[in-house]
Motif scaffolding. Structure first.
Motif, mmCIF file in Angstrom:
data_model
loop_
_atom_site.group_PDB
_atom_site.id
_atom_site.type_symbol
_atom_site.label_atom_id
_atom_site.label_comp_id
_atom_site.label_asym_id
_atom_site.label_seq_id
_atom_site.Cartn_x
_atom_site.Cartn_y
_atom_site.Cartn_z
ATOM 1 N N ASP A 55 0.360 -1.404 -0.532
ATOM 2 C CA ASP A 55 0.102 0.466 0.676
ATOM 3 C C ASP A 55 0.616 0.963 0.336
ATOM 4 O OD1 ASP A 55 1.145 -0.012 2.454
ATOM 5 O OD2 ASP A 55 -0.868 0.493 3.384
ATOM 6 N N GLY A 56 2.002 1.324 0.018
ATOM 7 C CA GLY A 56 3.248 2.038 -0.153
ATOM 8 C C GLY A 56 3.234 3.089 1.233
ATOM 9 N N SER A 57 3.051 2.073 2.242
ATOM 10 C CA SER A 57 3.558 2.429 3.858
ATOM 11 C C SER A 57 4.733 1.961 3.893
ATOM 12 C CB SER A 57 2.384 2.212 4.379
ATOM 13 O OG SER A 57 2.170 0.773 4.146
ATOM 14 N N ARG A 58 5.109 2.851 4.867
ATOM 15 C CA ARG A 58 6.857 2.112 5.377
ATOM 16 C C ARG A 58 7.376 1.887 6.439
ATOM 17 N NH1 ARG A 58 7.375 4.519 0.706
ATOM 18 N NH2 ARG A 58 8.973 4.580 -1.292
ATOM 19 N N GLU A 59 7.600 0.706 6.236
ATOM 20 C CA GLU A 59 8.006 0.365 8.158
ATOM 21 C C GLU A 59 9.178 -0.302 8.421
ATOM 22 O OE1 GLU A 59 6.553 -4.446 8.372
ATOM 23 O OE2 GLU A 59 4.967 -2.719 8.632
ATOM 24 N N PRO A 60 9.618 -0.354 9.926
ATOM 25 C CA PRO A 60 11.391 -0.982 9.954
ATOM 26 C C PRO A 60 11.197 -2.605 9.310
ATOM 27 C CG PRO A 60 10.822 0.377 11.735
ATOM 28 C CD PRO A 60 9.655 0.245 10.764
ATOM 29 N N TYR A 61 12.761 -2.544 8.781
ATOM 30 C CA TYR A 61 13.147 -4.014 8.558
ATOM 31 C C TYR A 61 12.546 -4.855 10.215
ATOM 32 C CZ TYR A 61 15.256 -8.492 7.853
ATOM 33 O OH TYR A 61 15.291 -9.633 7.784
ATOM 34 N N ASP A 62 12.122 -6.007 10.100
ATOM 35 C CA ASP A 62 11.868 -6.619 11.169
ATOM 36 C C ASP A 62 12.509 -8.267 11.323
ATOM 37 O OD1 ASP A 62 11.216 -8.164 13.262
ATOM 38 O OD2 ASP A 62 8.901 -6.989 13.405
ATOM 39 N N ARG A 63 13.823 -8.358 11.750
ATOM 40 C CA ARG A 63 13.509 -9.686 11.268
ATOM 41 C C ARG A 63 12.394 -11.359 11.874
ATOM 42 N NH1 ARG A 63 18.506 -13.372 10.618
ATOM 43 N NH2 ARG A 63 18.784 -14.724 11.722
ATOM 44 N N GLN A 64 12.582 -10.817 12.601
ATOM 45 C CA GLN A 64 10.945 -11.548 13.741
ATOM 46 C C GLN A 64 10.151 -11.455 12.714
ATOM 47 O OE1 GLN A 64 12.515 -13.345 16.145
ATOM 48 N NE2 GLN A 64 14.002 -12.157 15.857
ATOM 49 N N LYS A 65 9.700 -11.050 12.292
ATOM 50 C CA LYS A 65 8.449 -11.119 11.703
ATOM 51 C C LYS A 65 8.043 -11.865 10.221
ATOM 52 C CE LYS A 65 5.015 -7.668 9.165
ATOM 53 N NZ LYS A 65 4.570 -6.531 9.093
ATOM 54 N N LEU A 66 9.804 -12.110 9.267
ATOM 55 C CA LEU A 66 10.059 -12.610 8.231
ATOM 56 C C LEU A 66 9.971 -14.372 8.937
ATOM 57 C CD1 LEU A 66 13.345 -12.382 5.951
ATOM 58 C CD2 LEU A 66 13.095 -13.685 7.075
ATOM 59 N N LEU A 67 10.668 -14.503 10.676
ATOM 60 C CA LEU A 67 10.872 -16.126 10.844
ATOM 61 C C LEU A 67 9.900 -16.233 11.407
ATOM 62 C CD1 LEU A 67 13.984 -15.443 13.355
ATOM 63 C CD2 LEU A 67 13.924 -16.536 10.671
ATOM 64 N N GLU A 110 9.745 -12.938 -1.914
ATOM 65 C CA GLU A 110 10.291 -13.618 -2.946
ATOM 66 C C GLU A 110 11.457 -14.258 -2.783
ATOM 67 O OE1 GLU A 110 8.725 -14.415 -6.204
ATOM 68 O OE2 GLU A 110 6.998 -12.940 -5.269
ATOM 69 N N GLN A 111 11.867 -13.477 -1.744
ATOM 70 C CA GLN A 111 13.234 -13.995 -1.324
ATOM 71 C C GLN A 111 12.733 -15.156 -0.561
ATOM 72 O OE1 GLN A 111 17.062 -14.226 -2.194
ATOM 73 N NE2 GLN A 111 15.935 -12.985 -3.977
ATOM 74 N N VAL A 112 12.064 -15.295 0.935
ATOM 75 C CA VAL A 112 11.361 -16.173 1.649
ATOM 76 C C VAL A 112 11.297 -17.099 0.306
ATOM 77 C CG1 VAL A 112 9.619 -17.020 3.133
ATOM 78 C CG2 VAL A 112 10.526 -14.830 3.415
#
Length: 157
Positions: A55-67, A110-112
């Motif tokens: 949606d164009g919003s931005r947020e800090p990268y969060d490793r825990q969210k990926l995991l 895509e990387q995940v």
């Protein structure tokens, strides 16, 4: 470091070793209050990468969210936590190599998917179903066919 079990702030480092291509240090710690052990990772804080959402919003990268997303996809599958940690390390290294300040959530997704496809085909299809927002069962077919073709190719090799 605060103990995740008893919340006391009194521990000792039992073991330290490099992890993730030298980009992190894995430390085994023992809480001096409850005597339980836990693992922490120390990494260099890169320039704060921000994730640009659909949606164009931005947020800090969060490793825990990926995991968390990867763990959900791998639930009840024979994929170790260490394999997922290694996957996250690899994706983070790629993001830091290719992007300076912002990365799209699409690139990370895509990387995940790429890494899960190599780790476990069922987890790959599970992740794809949520990431691609499947509306009905027919949307699973291309992913299942791709996994089947890959497996048949490996069997012939």
């Amino acid at each position: 470091m605060r103990c995740p079990f008893c919340k006391q702030d009194n521990d000792k480092v039992v073991d330290s070793r490099g992890s993730g291509e030298g980009s992190a240090i894995r430390r085994r710690r023992e809480c001096l209050a409850c005597k339980r052990r836990y693992t922490t990772y120390e990494t260099v804080e890169e320039g704060a990468i921000r994730v640009v959402k659909k949606d164009g919003s931005r947020e800090p990268y969060d490793r825990q969210k990926l995991l968390a997303g990867a763990h959900r996809a791998c639930e009840k599958r024979p994929v170790s936590t260490q394999a997922l940690e290694n996957m996250a390390d690899t994706i983070e290294a790629e993001v830091n190599k290719l992007f300076e300040r912002e990365v799209s959530s699409r690139f990370i997704g895509e990387q995940v998917m790429k890494h899960l496809k190599q780790l476990d085909e069922v987890a790959y299809v599970r992740f794809a179903s949520v990431y691609r927002d499947f509306k009905d069962v027919t949307e699973y077919y291309p992913y299942i066919e791709e996994a089947r073709d890959r497996k048949e190719g490996e069997a012939k090799a």
